[in-house]
Design an enzyme around this catalytic site. Structure first.
Site, PDB file in Angstrom:
ATOM      1  N   GLU A 127       0.799  -1.236   0.000  1.00 40.39           N
ATOM      2  CA  GLU A 127       0.000   0.000   0.000  1.00 40.39           C
ATOM      3  C   GLU A 127       0.830   1.285   0.000  1.00 40.39           C
ATOM      4  O   GLU A 127       0.560   2.212   0.750  1.00 40.39           O
ATOM      5  CB  GLU A 127      -0.969  -0.021   1.195  1.00 40.39           C
ATOM      6  CG  GLU A 127      -1.894  -1.224   1.146  1.00 40.39           C
ATOM      7  CD  GLU A 127      -2.811  -1.350   2.361  1.00 40.39           C
ATOM      8  OE1 GLU A 127      -2.765  -0.520   3.268  1.00 40.39           O
ATOM      9  OE2 GLU A 127      -3.592  -2.328   2.378  1.00 40.39           O
ATOM     10  N   ASN A 169       2.111  -5.246  -3.124  1.00 42.17           N
ATOM     11  CA  ASN A 169       0.698  -5.532  -2.865  1.00 42.17           C
ATOM     12  C   ASN A 169      -0.060  -4.236  -2.581  1.00 42.17           C
ATOM     13  O   ASN A 169       0.409  -3.390  -1.808  1.00 42.17           O
ATOM     14  CB  ASN A 169       0.638  -6.448  -1.626  1.00 42.17           C
ATOM     15  CG  ASN A 169      -0.726  -7.039  -1.340  1.00 42.17           C
ATOM     16  OD1 ASN A 169      -1.336  -7.647  -2.214  1.00 42.17           O
ATOM     17  ND2 ASN A 169      -1.205  -6.861  -0.118  1.00 42.17           N
ATOM     18  N   HIS A 206     -10.316  -5.697  -2.840  1.00 41.38           N
ATOM     19  CA  HIS A 206     -11.436  -5.446  -1.926  1.00 41.38           C
ATOM     20  C   HIS A 206     -12.477  -4.650  -2.717  1.00 41.38           C
ATOM     21  O   HIS A 206     -12.312  -3.444  -2.939  1.00 41.38           O
ATOM     22  CB  HIS A 206     -10.965  -4.621  -0.714  1.00 41.38           C
ATOM     23  CG  HIS A 206      -9.996  -5.339   0.155  1.00 41.38           C
ATOM     24  ND1 HIS A 206     -10.342  -6.410   0.942  1.00 41.38           N
ATOM     25  CD2 HIS A 206      -8.670  -5.139   0.381  1.00 41.38           C
ATOM     26  CE1 HIS A 206      -9.291  -6.837   1.608  1.00 41.38           C
ATOM     27  NE2 HIS A 206      -8.256  -6.088   1.282  1.00 41.38           N
ATOM     28  N   GLU A 235      -6.359 -10.525  -1.493  1.00 38.65           N
ATOM     29  CA  GLU A 235      -7.235 -10.234  -0.337  1.00 38.65           C
ATOM     30  C   GLU A 235      -8.680 -10.091  -0.791  1.00 38.65           C
ATOM     31  O   GLU A 235      -9.408  -9.199  -0.341  1.00 38.65           O
ATOM     32  CB  GLU A 235      -6.775  -8.947   0.368  1.00 38.65           C
ATOM     33  CG  GLU A 235      -5.324  -8.972   0.812  1.00 38.65           C
ATOM     34  CD  GLU A 235      -4.884  -7.707   1.544  1.00 38.65           C
ATOM     35  OE1 GLU A 235      -5.735  -6.901   1.961  1.00 38.65           O
ATOM     36  OE2 GLU A 235      -3.663  -7.521   1.695  1.00 38.65           O
ATOM     37  N   ASP A 237     -12.407  -9.810  -1.347  1.00 40.05           N
ATOM     38  CA  ASP A 237     -13.749  -9.839  -0.745  1.00 40.05           C
ATOM     39  C   ASP A 237     -14.637  -8.890  -1.537  1.00 40.05           C
ATOM     40  O   ASP A 237     -14.149  -7.959  -2.174  1.00 40.05           O
ATOM     41  CB  ASP A 237     -13.756  -9.537   0.765  1.00 40.05           C
ATOM     42  CG  ASP A 237     -12.937  -8.330   1.184  1.00 40.05           C
ATOM     43  OD1 ASP A 237     -12.861  -7.352   0.414  1.00 40.05           O
ATOM     44  OD2 ASP A 237     -12.383  -8.354   2.304  1.00 40.05           O
TER      45      ASP A 237
HETATM   46  O1  G3I Z   1      -5.823  -8.002  18.738  1.00 44.53           O
HETATM   47  C1  G3I Z   1      -6.429  -6.810  19.223  1.00 44.53           C
HETATM   48  C2  G3I Z   1      -7.232  -7.088  20.469  1.00 44.53           C
HETATM   49  O2  G3I Z   1      -6.349  -7.519  21.460  1.00 44.53           O
HETATM   50  C3  G3I Z   1      -7.966  -5.818  20.861  1.00 44.53           C
HETATM   51  O3  G3I Z   1      -8.765  -6.073  21.959  1.00 44.53           O
HETATM   52  C4  G3I Z   1      -8.819  -5.301  19.721  1.00 44.53           C
HETATM   53  C5  G3I Z   1      -9.519  -3.996  20.057  1.00 44.53           C
HETATM   54  O4  G3I Z   1      -9.667  -3.188  18.933  1.00 44.53           O
HETATM   55  O5  G3I Z   1      -8.000  -5.078  18.615  1.00 44.53           O
HETATM   56  C6  G3I Z   1      -7.339  -6.256  18.142  1.00 44.53           C
HETATM   57  O6  G3I Z   1      -6.538  -5.937  17.062  1.00 44.53           O
HETATM   58  C7  G3I Z   1      -7.222  -5.710  15.838  1.00 44.53           C
HETATM   59  C8  G3I Z   1      -6.731  -6.698  14.826  1.00 44.53           C
HETATM   60  O7  G3I Z   1      -7.310  -6.421  13.566  1.00 44.53           O
HETATM   61  C9  G3I Z   1      -7.067  -8.143  15.187  1.00 44.53           C
HETATM   62  O8  G3I Z   1      -8.449  -8.328  15.202  1.00 44.53           O
HETATM   63  C10 G3I Z   1      -6.920  -4.297  15.399  1.00 44.53           C
HETATM   64  O9  G3I Z   1      -7.512  -3.367  16.288  1.00 44.53           O
HETATM   65  C11 G3I Z   1      -7.441  -4.082  13.998  1.00 44.53           C
HETATM   66  O10 G3I Z   1      -6.982  -2.826  13.524  1.00 44.53           O
HETATM   67  C12 G3I Z   1      -6.936  -5.153  13.079  1.00 44.53           C
HETATM   68  O11 G3I Z   1      -7.523  -4.952  11.813  1.00 44.53           O
HETATM   69  C13 G3I Z   1      -6.840  -5.556  10.737  1.00 44.53           C
HETATM   70  C14 G3I Z   1      -6.455  -4.500   9.716  1.00 44.53           C
HETATM   71  O12 G3I Z   1      -5.852  -5.114   8.599  1.00 44.53           O
HETATM   72  C15 G3I Z   1      -5.474  -3.489  10.304  1.00 44.53           C
HETATM   73  O13 G3I Z   1      -4.889  -2.702   9.337  1.00 44.53           O
HETATM   74  C16 G3I Z   1      -7.761  -6.576  10.107  1.00 44.53           C
HETATM   75  O14 G3I Z   1      -7.956  -7.660  11.025  1.00 44.53           O
HETATM   76  C17 G3I Z   1      -7.153  -7.113   8.809  1.00 44.53           C
HETATM   77  O15 G3I Z   1      -8.112  -7.887   8.134  1.00 44.53           O
HETATM   78  C18 G3I Z   1      -6.759  -5.960   7.914  1.00 44.53           C
HETATM   79  O16 G3I Z   1      -6.152  -6.483   6.748  1.00 44.53           O
HETATM   80  C19 G3I Z   1      -5.739  -5.510   5.777  1.00 44.53           C
HETATM   81  C20 G3I Z   1      -4.480  -6.032   5.131  1.00 44.53           C
HETATM   82  O17 G3I Z   1      -3.500  -6.328   6.096  1.00 44.53           O
HETATM   83  C21 G3I Z   1      -3.944  -5.046   4.100  1.00 44.53           C
HETATM   84  N1  G3I Z   1      -4.967  -4.677   3.142  1.00 44.53           N
HETATM   85  C22 G3I Z   1      -6.242  -4.223   3.707  1.00 44.53           C
HETATM   86  C23 G3I Z   1      -6.779  -5.255   4.669  1.00 44.53           C
HETATM   87  C24 G3I Z   1      -8.145  -4.864   5.191  1.00 44.53           C
HETATM   88  O18 G3I Z   1      -8.064  -3.686   5.953  1.00 44.53           O
END
Ligand code: G3I
Length: 303
Positions: A127, A169, A206, A235, A237
């Site tokens: 990104e 990516n 996406h 990725e 969806d």
């Molecule tokens: O693990 C913590 C947990 O301990 C806490 O209680 C909770 C409270 O918010 O947060 C949890 O972490 C979260 C994590 O996902 C695991 O669920 C983060 O806040 C959250 O920001 C994170 O989001 C991820 C996101 O990337 C962050 O940038 C998504 O799961 C993940 O699907 C998403 O994936 C990205 C790719 O890496 C890059 N391309 C876009 C894609 C979608 O956004």
């Protein structure tokens, strides 16, 4: 073939998903994931904040849980991701200039060293291009270390693990008419011309109402492939979960020999970062196959 992985294998491709370490105790989840997919991406566990929470102190516990589950079940792994403006640990966010540049290099060496010889493809840089009409780089602390940061990342990565394919990516580079797509295309062309090591482009894909699937997707895939790189859908969806759109995406990949595989970003709708109410994936919250699943399977089987 009766599973996504087996159907994709008929044309030498893979069909993958993103896996969250915290869900590996959920038997519905692991049963579907094990049955249907043959390529695994850690949804968050190999990112910078997860793998280097303190500078120079690497932690691979969660990443290894995903990696080990995949390999124990006979699957390959995509590495995601080494250099990114987002999900940087606090110590890295606070760096700039040559110390940030060196921290990026050390991070790539540390993570790729740990997984050396074990990863099918790494998203080396994620990104890095700006949204909108500029076609240029995204402003970030990494970008401000100098415009050459991306090629430095790729050269470092090649030396750290010569056996991994090295990918750039990004999202919103699937529509051929968009400036962001053209910006990335020009970078990849330049890298190939100058011998900067790059093996693949990841189209995150996406799709939603602001960035919908466009029928020029196949042109995008073909155009990147013509530069001499593999293309992977990394990725996928689709908000709303249109079975027709899912089939179009699969058919566009299948039409291009160098489109080597497809990964959906999660198993069930309830596992999606988008929330289950947008119905973006191939299985519903109860683990049932959706119309989109059948559509993807049919497309793969008709290749
Ligand atoms: O693990 C913590 C947990 O301990 C806490 O209680 C909770 C409270 O918010 O947060 C949890 O972490 C979260 C994590 O996902 C695991 O669920 C983060 O806040 C959250 O920001 C994170 O989001 C991820 C996101 O990337 C962050 O940038 C998504 O799961 C993940 O699907 C998403 O994936 C990205 C790719 O890496 C890059 N391309 C876009 C894609 C979608 O956004």
């Amino acid at each position: 073939a009766s599973t996504l992985a087996a159907a994709a294998q008929q044309s030498g491709r893979y069909f993958g998903t993103a896996i969250a370490a915290g869900k590996l105790g959920d038997q519905t989840y692991t049963t579907i994931a094990n049955r249907e997919f043959d390529m695994i991406t850690a949804e968050n566990e190999m990112k910078i904040d997860a793998t280097e929470p303190n500078r120079g102190q690497f932690n691979f516990s969660a990443g290894d849980r995903v990696y080990n589950w995949a390999v124990q079940n006979g699957k390959r792994v995509r590495g995601h991701t080494l250099a990114w403006h987002s999900q940087q640990p606090g110590w890295m966010q606070a760096l700039s200039g040559s110390s940030l540049r060196q921290a990026m290099i050390n991070h790539i060496n540390g993570v790729m060293g740990h997984y050396r010889g074990k990863i099918y493809a790494w998203d080396v840089v994620n990104e890095a291009y700006a949204d909108g009409n500029s076609g240029g780089r995204r402003d970030s602390n990494l970008q401000r270390t100098g415009n050459d940061w991306i090629e430095v990342a790729f050269r470092t990565a090649r030396a750290a693990d010569p056996s991994a394919k090295l990918c750039y990516n990004d999202y919103n580079i699937d529509n051929w008419n968009w400036a962001k797509t053209q910006g990335v295309y020009n970078m990849v062309r330049d890298f190939k011309q100058r011998g900067v090591p790059i093996d693949c482009v990841g189209l995150q894909s996406h799709f939603n109402s602001n960035s919908p699937y466009n029928s020029n997707y196949r042109t995008t895939i073909q155009s990147f492939a013509a530069l001499g790189v593999d293309v992977q859908i990394t990725e996928l969806d689709i908000q709303g979960g249109s079975a027709t759109t899912y089939a179009n995406v699969v058919n566009d990949c299948l039409a291009v020999p160098r489109c080597t595989g497809i990964t959906v970003w999660g198993v069930r709708d309830s596992d999606s970062w988008l929330g289950a109410n947008t119905s973006p994936l191939l299985f519903d919250g109860n683990g049932n196959k959706k119309a989109a699943y059948n559509s993807v399977l049919n497309a793969l089987n008709n290749a």
